[in-house]
Structure formats: structure tokens, C-alpha cells
Design a protein around this motif. Structure first.
Motif, PDB file in Angstrom:
ATOM      1  N   TYR A  98       0.848  -1.184   0.000  1.00 36.62           N
ATOM      2  CA  TYR A  98       0.000   0.000   0.000  1.00 36.62           C
ATOM      3  C   TYR A  98       0.886   1.237   0.000  1.00 36.62           C
ATOM      4  CZ  TYR A  98      -3.693  -3.145   1.696  1.00 36.62           C
ATOM      5  OH  TYR A  98      -4.582  -4.176   1.843  1.00 36.62           O
ATOM      6  N   GLN A 101      -3.303  11.285   3.821  1.00 38.88           N
ATOM      7  CA  GLN A 101      -4.272  10.498   3.056  1.00 38.88           C
ATOM      8  C   GLN A 101      -4.430   9.108   3.645  1.00 38.88           C
ATOM      9  OE1 GLN A 101      -5.992  11.803   0.295  1.00 38.88           O
ATOM     10  NE2 GLN A 101      -5.051  13.679   1.071  1.00 38.88           N
ATOM     11  N   GLY A 102      -5.458   8.436   3.187  1.00 34.93           N
ATOM     12  CA  GLY A 102      -5.635   7.038   3.544  1.00 34.93           C
ATOM     13  C   GLY A 102      -4.681   6.172   2.758  1.00 34.93           C
ATOM     14  N   LEU A 103      -4.912   4.895   2.843  1.00 34.97           N
ATOM     15  CA  LEU A 103      -4.036   3.955   2.164  1.00 34.97           C
ATOM     16  C   LEU A 103      -4.549   3.653   0.770  1.00 34.97           C
ATOM     17  CD1 LEU A 103      -3.319   3.521   5.214  1.00 34.97           C
ATOM     18  CD2 LEU A 103      -2.640   1.231   4.523  1.00 34.97           C
ATOM     19  N   VAL A 125       4.625   7.108   2.414  1.00 32.37           N
ATOM     20  CA  VAL A 125       4.981   5.926   3.217  1.00 32.37           C
ATOM     21  C   VAL A 125       4.449   4.706   2.492  1.00 32.37           C
ATOM     22  CG1 VAL A 125       4.640   4.715   5.394  1.00 32.37           C
ATOM     23  CG2 VAL A 125       4.970   7.197   5.379  1.00 32.37           C
ATOM     24  N   GLN A 178       0.756   5.297   1.324  1.00 33.21           N
ATOM     25  CA  GLN A 178       0.047   6.292   2.129  1.00 33.21           C
ATOM     26  C   GLN A 178       0.712   7.640   1.928  1.00 33.21           C
ATOM     27  OE1 GLN A 178       0.137   5.687   6.392  1.00 33.21           O
ATOM     28  NE2 GLN A 178      -1.824   6.698   6.648  1.00 33.21           N
TER      29      GLN A 178
END
Lengths: 113, 115
Positions: free
Chosen positions: B35, B41-43, B89, B37
Motif C-alpha cells: 500500500y 491520506q488514507g491507504l 509511506v 500512504q
């Protein structure tokens, strides 16, 4: 396409009080799973609680419980007796047989001493 | 190991360079996920593996991104010719099997900064 919406970017709660984080989702599927993940400043995503859509009973894990309303496509998280260690980003997530997890944008929870 | 590990924990690189991010899943977990990030923000789902196979690569943002998994264990995510918008990330997760009921366990992530 499935979507997950968390309408509260930030929330604050007094220590020892109760707070509810909102989550709604959109899907045409009938079988799926819903999750709440916690991400503290360490970045480590930690599973808080999960709910199977076919179960009517709301999941509970100690101080954490959910209010799952399947018809309304709502999946809120209630944290009781809030503690300082609960401060984190909380992500609501959805997963079905497509094997992808779709996350909301998160709610940052502040705990006030 | 006890949990999912990722390396490096932080990576700073110059625009145009290639980077390689590594994920070690929990021993015995057959499914592995990547994922991204971005700040605030969200994933964003990138790719998953069942064993060494990645059936769906449509989540990768561009052809500069690639991932592989060998021996049903370690996975690497490679970003070629990095751009500033790649700064994020990158989180890896693993689960026992590729079923929707299985819990995904996340690693601590790699923070990538592209200057």
C-alpha cells in the motif's frame, strides 16, 4: 466501485469519556468484511476490530465496539473510557472477495487529559 | 519473525534515481500486500501476491513501479526514475491466506522522500 467515507477528519475526546467515529461505505456486495485500524505515530497499522457482514451482532473488543448498520452501510467505532494511548489515526476499511482492502481517509483522534 | 518487517525505515533519494523497498512477511503467510500512504491520506492499494504470483497489477500507479516476490516470502517494490510525487509511506502487509476473512498484519512502513 466500492468506497469508504470517514466524514470526520479530526476528533477530540476527554480522557475517560466515550467517542464515536463514523464510517460509511458503498457496495453492491452482500458478503464482505469491515475493519477499523489504528495508526499511532509509530506508523504501525494495528487492527482494532473487524466485522463480518453476515453477522448481525456487533463486534466488541474490550473498550472498542462497533455499530454495524448493514442496510444503511454504516460502520461506526465506539471507544469507551478513552485513554491517552488511544490517540492515533483511525482508518475504516472494507474488503470483499476482490481481495483488495479499501481504506477511508482516516480520522485523527486526540485524547485530552 | 514476530511481525512484518520492512526496510529501510526511511529512504531519501534524488529525483530520477531508482529505489528498492523490501518487505519480510510473517513466516507462513502466503498473501502479501503493498500500500501507499501519501501525506494526510488514507491507504492506496498497490498490489498483492498470492505466493509468488501477482494476479492484479492494476493498482500500480505507473509502469515505473514493479514488485516481485520470491520463495513465497520476501517481496521487493521497485520504483524506477523516482518522481517527487512518489514521496509517501509505503506499507506492506501479510495475511495467512488470500481470503477476505483473514486479518492483514502491517509492517511499520518505509518513508520515501524524493528530493
Amino acid at each position: 466501485a466500492q468506497t469508504v467515507t470517514q466524514s470526520q477528519p479530526e476528533m477530540s475526546v476527554q480522557e475517560a469519556e466515550t467517542v464515536t467515529l463514523s464510517c460509511t461505505y458503498d457496495t453492491s456486495e452482500s458478503d464482505y468484511y469491515l475493519f477499523w485500524y489504528k495508526q499511532p505515530p509509530s506508523r504501525q497499522m494495528i487492527l482494532v476490530i473487524r466485522q463480518e457482514a453476515y453477522k448481525q451482532q456487533n463486534a466488541t473488543e474490550n473498550r472498542f465496539s462497533v455499530n454495524f448498520q448493514k442496510a444503511a452501510k454504516s460502520f461506526s467505532l465506539k471507544i469507551s473510557d478513552s485513554q491517552l494511548g488511544d490517540a492515533a489515526m483511525y482508518f475504516c476499511a472494507y474488503r470483499n472477495r476482490d481481495d483488495k482492502i479499501i481504506f477511508g481517509k482516516g480520522t485523527r483522534l486526540h485524547i485530552l487529559p | 519473525g514476530a511481525g512484518v518487517s520492512q526496510s529501510p525505515s526511511n529512504k531519501v533519494t534524488e529525483k530520477g534515481k531508482d529505489v528498492e523497498l523490501r518487505c519480510d512477511p510473517i513466516s507462513g503467510h502466503t498473501a502479501l500486500y503493498w500500500y501507499r500512504q501519501s501525506l494526510g491520506q488514507g491507504l492506496e492499494f498497490l498490489i498483492y501476491f498470492q505466493g509468488n504470483s501477482a494476479p492484479d497489477k492494476s493498482g500500480l500507479p505507473s509502469d515505473r513501479f514493479s514488485a516481485e516476490r520470491t520463495g513465497g516470502s520476501v517481496s521487493t517494490l521497485t520504483i524506477q526514475r523516482t518522481q517527487q510525487e512518489d514521496s509517501a509511506v509505503y506499507l506492506c502487509a501479510s495475511s495467512l491466506a488470500l481470503v477476505e476473512s483473514d486479518t492483514q498484519y502491517f509492517g511499520p512502513g518505509t518513508r520515501l522522500t524524493v528530493l
